[in-house]
Design an enzyme around this catalytic site. Structure first.
Site, PDB file in Angstrom:
ATOM      1  N   ARG A  96       0.822  -1.210   0.000  1.00 33.35           N
ATOM      2  CA  ARG A  96       0.000   0.000   0.000  1.00 33.35           C
ATOM      3  C   ARG A  96       0.857   1.262   0.000  1.00 33.35           C
ATOM      4  NH1 ARG A  96      -2.801   2.037   4.414  1.00 33.35           N
ATOM      5  NH2 ARG A  96      -2.581   0.058   5.508  1.00 33.35           N
ATOM      6  N   TYR A 150     -16.789  13.884 -17.704  1.00 29.32           N
ATOM      7  CA  TYR A 150     -17.252  12.504 -17.576  1.00 29.32           C
ATOM      8  C   TYR A 150     -18.366  12.456 -16.532  1.00 29.32           C
ATOM      9  CZ  TYR A 150     -17.124   7.658 -15.892  1.00 29.32           C
ATOM     10  OH  TYR A 150     -17.458   6.395 -15.481  1.00 29.32           O
ATOM     11  N   ASP A 215      -8.424  16.842 -17.462  1.00 27.04           N
ATOM     12  CA  ASP A 215      -8.627  15.428 -17.779  1.00 27.04           C
ATOM     13  C   ASP A 215      -8.185  15.220 -19.223  1.00 27.04           C
ATOM     14  OD1 ASP A 215      -9.651  12.912 -18.507  1.00 27.04           O
ATOM     15  OD2 ASP A 215     -11.273  13.048 -17.058  1.00 27.04           O
ATOM     16  N   LYS A 240      -8.642   3.502 -20.206  1.00 28.88           N
ATOM     17  CA  LYS A 240      -8.981   3.779 -21.596  1.00 28.88           C
ATOM     18  C   LYS A 240      -7.762   3.603 -22.508  1.00 28.88           C
ATOM     19  CE  LYS A 240     -13.000   4.910 -19.822  1.00 28.88           C
ATOM     20  NZ  LYS A 240     -12.817   5.054 -18.385  1.00 28.88           N
TER      21      LYS A 240
END
Length: 421
Positions: A96, A150, A215, A240
């Site tokens: 982590r 988005y 973005d 994507k």
């Protein structure tokens, strides 16, 4: 778009990947590699040490924890991380806190975006959430944003799920909307799903000292690098184009090292880490990113032109910078088009090697209030096409069948499509 249209940039010689020569002048000096083109960087960034290790493919480190017999040293390293979020020196500590395979992807993406650092997360929404939490922790809960974004980004801001407050504005209204507690200005260009483009340099100027988050999921660093136009933070849904094959989820923020440190602290505390196998697949995806984006963009430009000339289509949206996304509005029922495709896959998401089509008002932007959605240009007749690498004639034959034989009402805006090619 040919990679030669990009200015070559310095390959970082320092561990942080700043790309600066040691004397700060940018001159070639001993020990500093020659500039490399974007296509070369996409293949080699994050892999520079492989030959020295005697391997060719990047290794996948799946460890969740790492042995150490120096507990005092471990304590010192964790204390250092708690101070500024810098990556701990020496061997890894815990999954982590960081992972070597994920770090390779982060290094490579930072090189491609031209930033000092990048921090990867489990998804794009986890990455955006971390940015909001960083600013909120500093008492800067207000966000100025431009639609469309988005749909889930829109919902996260509008619903205030992380305690943020958003003011939606047109680009010209950004400066007037800023407040003392404004922590972020967020835009997406080209925007999802209308492909509307913004002058990022002008937007960054309007932000003043407030960080601009751009973005860049649709454009990728192949088509634009927002930091060169004044953005301080660059967001990607790595699911994507960066992955590119529809088989990995991830998100990443490219930024300066100071902000990256804060993002790492949030990632450590909240646990939105990227799995090592996902980091490996994303690094592999970057190696073909320029080739895939150029080829898919060529297909998309051809389809945009044919759609613009088709009487069954009332409007086509295609960005001036190019890209593999096309949005178009039909005169008939868009749901019939979705139901009619056979080669093209009717599915949410984008950026894969195969072509996908979806109806934003029903799926990706359904969560946005209908009036806000339509006000941002997301009409009920809009379809979003993520163009892949198939032969363009096969793609057109499938679209032609799905559109049917009856021309729809309305006027074909060919000028818009041609101007935006």
């Amino acid at each position: 778009m040919d990679s030669g249209s990009f200015d070559a940039y310095d390959v970082p010689a320092d561990p942080q990947g700043t790309g600066q020569s040691p004397d700060g002048t940018g001159r070639r000096v001993p020990g500093v590699p020659a500039p490399r083109a974007l296509a070369t960087e996409a293949v080699h960034a994050g892999r520079d040490d492989l030959a020295r290790q005697g391997v060719h493919a990047p290794p996948i480190d799946l460890s969740t924890t790492y042995p150490s017999y120096d507990s005092r040293g471990e304590a010192a390293r964790i204390d250092a991380f708690a101070t500024d979020g810098a990556e701990p020196e020496g061997p890894p500590v815990y999954g982590r806190l960081g992972n070597p395979t994920v770090a390779r992807f982060e290094t490579a993406l930072a090189r491609l975006e031209g930033t000092e650092s990048a921090v990867a997360f489990a998804t794009g929404m986890a990455a955006l959430s971390a940015v909001l939490l960083v600013r909120s922790a500093m008492g800067l809960r207000h966000v100025v944003a431009v639609r469309p974004l988005y749909g889930c980004s829109d919902h996260l801001l509008t619903a205030g799920l992380l305690g943020s407050e958003v003011t939606w504005v047109d680009p010209a209204g950004i400066a007037d909307a800023l407040r003392p507690d404004t922590g972020l200005v967020m835009v997406e260009s080209p925007a999802n799903p209308t492909l509307a483009e913004l002058d990022l340099r002008a937007v960054a100027h309007a932000c003043g000292s407030v960080p601009l988050l751009a973005d860049n999921t649709f454009a990728t660093p192949v088509l634009q690098r927002p930091v060169e136009q004044g953005a301080r933070l660059v967001l990607h849904s790595a699911t994507k184009y960066l992955g590119g094959h529809g088989d990995v989820m991830g998100g990443v923020v490219a930024c300066d090292e100071e902000f990256a440190g804060r993002l790492r602290q949030v990632r450590f505390a909240t646990g939105g880490v990227l799995h090592p196998l996902a980091g490996y697949l994303l690094l592999r995806g970057l190696s073909t990113l320029p080739v895939r984006v150029r080829a898919a963009s060529s297909n998309a430009a051809e389809l945009a032109g044919r759609l613009a000339a088709d009487p069954r289509v009332t409007r086509v949206h295609y960005p001036r910078i190019g890209g593999a996304m096309v949005a178009f509005e039909v005169g008939g029922d868009p749901h019939d088009v979705i139901a009619g495709v056979r080669l093209i896959t009717p599915a949410v998401s984008l950026g894969s090697v195969d072509t996908l089509i979806q109806h934003p008002a029903s799926i990706s932007h359904r969560i946005v209030d209908a009036d806000d959605r339509r006000g941002a240009g997301v009409s009920d007749r809009l379809l979003r096409l993520s163009v892949g690498l198939e032969d363009v004639e096969d793609l057109w034959a499938d679209l032609d069948r799905a559109l049917g034989t009856a021309p729809g009402p309305g006027r074909v805006l060919r000028e818009a499509a041609v101007a935006n090619r």
